[in-house]
Each structure stands twice: as C-alpha cells, then as structure tokens.
Design an enzyme around this catalytic site. Sequence first.
Site, PDB file in Angstrom:
ATOM      1  N   ASN A   1       0.851  -1.183   0.000  1.00  0.00           N
ATOM      2  CA  ASN A   1       0.000   0.000   0.000  1.00  0.00           C
ATOM      3  C   ASN A   1       0.894   1.242   0.000  1.00  0.00           C
ATOM      4  OD1 ASN A   1      -1.531   2.226   0.821  1.00  0.00           O
ATOM      5  ND2 ASN A   1      -2.962   0.958   1.984  1.00  0.00           N
TER       6      ASN A   1
ATOM      7  N   ASP B   1      -1.779  -3.677  10.838  1.00  0.00           N
ATOM      8  CA  ASP B   1      -3.154  -3.944  10.457  1.00  0.00           C
ATOM      9  C   ASP B   1      -3.995  -2.903  11.169  1.00  0.00           C
ATOM     10  OD1 ASP B   1      -4.471  -6.033   8.753  1.00  0.00           O
ATOM     11  OD2 ASP B   1      -5.855  -5.922  10.431  1.00  0.00           O
TER      12      ASP B   1
ATOM     13  N   PHE C   1      -6.853   7.984   2.279  1.00  0.00           N
ATOM     14  CA  PHE C   1      -7.353   6.762   1.649  1.00  0.00           C
ATOM     15  C   PHE C   1      -8.337   6.086   2.602  1.00  0.00           C
ATOM     16  CE2 PHE C   1      -5.018   3.436   4.023  1.00  0.00           C
ATOM     17  CZ  PHE C   1      -4.115   4.224   4.711  1.00  0.00           C
TER      18      PHE C   1
ATOM     19  N   HIS D   1      -3.690   7.016  14.373  1.00  0.00           N
ATOM     20  CA  HIS D   1      -3.502   5.665  14.921  1.00  0.00           C
ATOM     21  C   HIS D   1      -2.162   5.078  14.474  1.00  0.00           C
ATOM     22  CE1 HIS D   1      -5.568   6.098  11.166  1.00  0.00           C
ATOM     23  NE2 HIS D   1      -5.250   4.873  10.797  1.00  0.00           N
ATOM     24  N   ARG D   2      -1.895   5.149  13.139  1.00  0.00           N
ATOM     25  CA  ARG D   2      -0.657   4.551  12.618  1.00  0.00           C
ATOM     26  C   ARG D   2       0.551   5.346  13.111  1.00  0.00           C
ATOM     27  NH1 ARG D   2      -1.996   4.637   7.974  1.00  0.00           N
ATOM     28  NH2 ARG D   2      -3.217   2.728   8.050  1.00  0.00           N
TER      29      ARG D   2
END
Length: 201
Positions: A17, A76, A156, A184-185
Amino acid sequence: MKNITTYKMTLVFATNNQNKINEIKTFIPKSIRILSLNDIGCFEEIKETGKTISENALIKSKHVKINYGYNCFSDDTGLEIDCLNGEPGVFSSRYAGKPTNSKKNIDLVLKKMRTEINRSGQFRTCISLILDNNHKLFEGIVKGQILNLPIGRGGFGYDSIFKPNVSDKTFAELSVKEKNQISHRGIALKKLLNYLIKLNL
Ligand code: IMP
C-alpha cells in the site's frame, strides 16, 4: 560523486500500500532501509485470517520472516464504530465485500449509520515487529466522529468520513504529515521507533 547510504538495518514493511509506505517514510530514520513486499519479490496474497487486528498483523510479519528471512514489521488497521458494535473492525478492507473498494465500504458504513446519533468511533492500528527471534506488538488508537458524508480529497480508506476529536478537519483534509502527527498509525509507529532507537540505531 554518488551519494552512497549505509544502512544500519533493513526492515521489510509487509505491505504494498503506497499510501502507508509514504506515511511511514516520513517517520523512519534514514539509517533504516525500508523494503516493501514487492521489493523482496513477495507477490502472493497473504491471507488475513485472524479474528483480531493484532492477529492479522502477526500473520503478515510471520509470513515474511518464515518465507523470506527478513526482519519485518506489518500493520493492520481497523475502524471500530461504537454504534455498530466495533464494526467494520477486522473487516475494514472488505466490509462491503470483495473486490475491496473504499467507496463501497464508506457507502455501507454511512447507510448503516443513517439514523444514528452516536457517531463516535476509533481507528486502531497494531504493528507487529519480528526482529530476529523477538516479537513485539505496538498499538495506536485515535478517537473521533464518523461524519454523515465524505469530506476531503486526500488520504485513503475511510479518511474522508473520519474526523479525529483532536482536529476540526477529517483525515482526508490533512496533509500526510499532519495526519501522521495524530493518527492511529502515527502513534503506533512512534512506539515502534522508540523501541528501535533504544536498540541504538
Ligand atoms: P489494513 O488491513 O491495515 O490495510 O487496513 C484495512 C482497511 O482499513 C483498509 O483497506 C482501509 O480501508 C482502512 N484503513 C487502514 N488505515 C487507514 C487509514 O489510515 N485511514 C483510513 N482508512 C484506513
């Protein structure tokens, strides 16, 4: 003269990605070489059969370590919406079925929430790191509100319908850098980085 970079470590980021790769490259020190799944010739689909987000992250990092031998991290992510009992959660990428389609996923979420007043939810990212024989898990959560309609052109996935509580803009209205600072990431990646830095990289 050609600029030759010497890396202290190579890590595979188990994804293709490009959005995620762009996001994490703004974080990771230049001394760490990041390779994608394409870069190592891993073209097979890694089936995300876990029941939780963390299980799926582990499946991907293990796949790379076992089959390709690289130290690796994988992430994830799921959008967990309170009034939908945590859905789409682990099914975030395929919420509206396969082939995966972000617009259809968003349409389904908005349809299910049409009459809902409680719009709260959160993104959760789990990062699984396999470094030699060690396994570590890092988690990042950002709480926010699900809008009634998409706003913004960037980002995205579900970015255009998610407004984090700490901002008055949706993720899709923020630059990659702005999103990373609160996402979050971004939170999970900072934890990963702190861990790597302590290893003296
Ligand atoms: P993945 O399994 O980590 O790729 O994430 C599952 C799905 O969650 C993706 O297909 C996206 O639809 C969504 N997703 C993951 N990360 C983000 C994000 O940062 N913003 C919006 N949606 C995301």
